[in-house]
Design an enzyme around this catalytic site. Structure first.
Site, short mmCIF file in Angstrom:
data_model
loop_
_atom_site.label_atom_id
_atom_site.label_comp_id
_atom_site.label_asym_id
_atom_site.label_seq_id
_atom_site.Cartn_x
_atom_site.Cartn_y
_atom_site.Cartn_z
N GLY A 123 0.91 -1.39 -0.21
CA GLY A 123 0.06 0.17 0.46
C GLY A 123 1.07 1.24 0.30
O GLY A 123 1.52 1.41 0.64
N ALA A 146 1.15 2.95 3.54
CA ALA A 146 1.96 2.25 4.97
C ALA A 146 3.13 2.34 3.92
O ALA A 146 4.12 1.59 5.24
CB ALA A 146 1.48 1.02 4.69
N ASN A 147 3.41 2.02 3.10
CA ASN A 147 5.33 2.07 2.20
C ASN A 147 5.93 3.01 2.89
O ASN A 147 7.17 3.26 2.96
CB ASN A 147 5.48 1.75 0.54
CG ASN A 147 4.17 0.40 0.36
OD1 ASN A 147 4.55 -0.69 1.31
ND2 ASN A 147 4.02 0.79 -1.15
N GLU A 175 -4.42 6.69 -3.25
CA GLU A 175 -5.17 5.50 -3.47
C GLU A 175 -7.02 5.13 -1.70
O GLU A 175 -7.03 4.04 -1.90
CB GLU A 175 -4.27 4.35 -2.45
CG GLU A 175 -3.14 3.69 -4.24
CD GLU A 175 -1.96 2.86 -3.87
OE1 GLU A 175 -1.86 2.62 -4.50
OE2 GLU A 175 -2.02 2.47 -2.20
N LYS A 206 16.44 7.44 -15.14
CA LYS A 206 16.89 8.85 -16.17
C LYS A 206 17.52 9.37 -14.66
O LYS A 206 17.79 10.87 -15.24
CB LYS A 206 16.03 9.78 -17.04
CG LYS A 206 15.82 8.11 -18.72
CD LYS A 206 15.41 8.86 -19.34
CE LYS A 206 14.22 8.39 -18.94
NZ LYS A 206 13.12 9.00 -20.19
N GLY A 207 16.42 9.83 -13.50
CA GLY A 207 17.50 10.57 -12.63
C GLY A 207 16.15 10.71 -12.15
O GLY A 207 14.62 10.33 -12.46
N ASP A 223 13.26 -5.26 -9.41
CA ASP A 223 12.54 -4.83 -8.25
C ASP A 223 12.00 -3.35 -8.78
O ASP A 223 11.99 -2.96 -7.25
CB ASP A 223 11.81 -5.85 -8.03
CG ASP A 223 10.03 -5.77 -7.53
OD1 ASP A 223 9.73 -5.12 -7.94
OD2 ASP A 223 9.96 -6.90 -6.29
N ALA A 230 7.60 0.16 -5.68
CA ALA A 230 7.44 1.01 -4.00
C ALA A 230 8.93 1.86 -4.22
O ALA A 230 8.82 2.68 -2.72
CB ALA A 230 7.92 -0.15 -3.11
N ALA A 231 9.50 1.55 -5.82
CA ALA A 231 10.69 2.52 -4.97
C ALA A 231 10.71 4.16 -5.36
O ALA A 231 11.30 5.01 -4.81
CB ALA A 231 11.59 2.42 -6.69
N LYS A 257 16.18 -4.89 -4.01
CA LYS A 257 15.20 -6.22 -3.47
C LYS A 257 13.81 -6.37 -4.09
O LYS A 257 13.33 -5.37 -4.19
CB LYS A 257 14.97 -5.76 -1.65
CG LYS A 257 16.39 -5.79 -1.61
CD LYS A 257 16.47 -5.50 0.10
CE LYS A 257 17.69 -5.90 1.07
NZ LYS A 257 17.49 -5.21 2.59
#
Length: 306
Positions: free
Chosen positions: A38, A41-42, A139, A224-225, A246, A249-250, A285
């Site tokens: 979510g 939460a993340n 969300e 690309k920054g 992966d 969540a980045a 990760k």
């Protein structure tokens, strides 16, 4: 001081597959796992792991996922007393497919997140006096988001909006209440109505958001920054080089670290650097919250790469 996150709490159901399916196609995947997620939460977890006091305001359902979601937040150090357990619905769920190129597709079932309303905003208001930053996403229902932004603005708390998932249009009122907006390329393109492909279109997009009342525009551009613009300046911050596996969540890691920098009293450019570093680390990760860096990992990465 502290950071408040007002938003979604989901359980992520993640599948790994060589490539993403096209409509009507069935593919064999090779991995499956569940992970608390979510966007709200993340971001709360991301801020807490970086040593900041982080409050989460939102809802979970009365189901088997709820306790796992709450426990995950508490273990990370997030303050969870303002999360409501809603007996009328299920917890939110996100079904995520990730391919071998680290691209992903996500389907979100809101559940309790879709029930967030003025009662949740009332819980938020009680915490605002000791807060530096309010993190928002899209969300949970828009009326509640606008009400939360209004409350923060009144309390002179910085409002950072992650406009995801992005609609075709956002109300002008929400733009006017937003101090800093952080879309990625896809989200920004959808909101401004044209594709963002180069620095010229980045600048044009930033001008659109600034004309709506946003003070600072931060375009998250992946490898690309980061392009940042205000009414008086703009700059492109290069991406950190990492082995990405992966991208889930980045963007949340980015917003959490940027908020942590502001909560620490750092400058805009330093906040962008922190965001870019945390976002890069999160791609190394699998999963959402499991990919978010803790303070030791984050500090070591910055020392090594800046």
């Amino acid at each position: 001081m502290s950071i408040i996150v007002f938003g979604s709490i989901n359980m992520d159901l993640v599948t790994r597959t060589p490539r993403l399916p096209v409509p009507g196609e069935t593919l064999l995947g090779y991995d499956f796992f569940t992970a608390p997620g979510g966007k709200g939460a993340n971001q709360a977890v991301g801020a807490a792991l970086l040593g900041r006091t982080s409050y989460m305001i939102g809802r979970v359902g009365n189901d088997s996922f709820a306790q796992e979601l709450l426990t995950s937040l508490k273990v990370a150090g997030v303050q969870t007393d303002s999360i409501l357990i809603d007996d009328t619905t299920s917890s939110g769920v996100a079904v995520i497919a990730v391919d071998d190129r680290s691209e992903n597709t996500i389907i979100v079932i809101p559940g309790a997140n879709g029930k967030v309303n003025h009662l949740d905003v009332e819980r938020l208001e009680k915490l605002l006096p000791n807060t530096t930053v309010l993190l928002l996403q899209l969300e949970v229902p828009l009326p509640a988001i606008i009400a939360a932004a209004k409350a923060a603005k009144k309390a002179k708390v910085k409002v950072i909006l992650d406009p995801a998932p992005a609609p075709e249009k956002l109300p002008d009122e929400l733009y006017s209440l937003t101090d800093l907006i952080t879309p990625n390329e896809t989200e920004a393109s959808r909101l401004v109505g044209f594709n963002i492909t180069n620095q010229e279109t980045m600048t044009k997009a930033a001008e659109f958001f600034i004309s709506k009342g946003v003070e600072i525009v931060v375009l998250k551009l992946g490898s690309k920054g980061v392009f940042c613009a205000t009414a008086s300046e703009s700059f492109l911050f290069p991406a950190f080089k990492v082995n990405a596996i992966d991208t889930v969540a980045a963007g949340d890691a980015f917003n959490a670290a940027m908020a942590a920098a502001f909560d620490s009293g750092l400058s805009l450019r330093k906040a962008i650097e922190w965001g870019a570093a945390a976002g890069a680390l999160a791609t190394t990760k699998k999963g959402a919250q499991p990919s978010l860096p803790n303070q030791e990992t984050f500090d070591t990465f910055l020392e090594t790469n800046t």
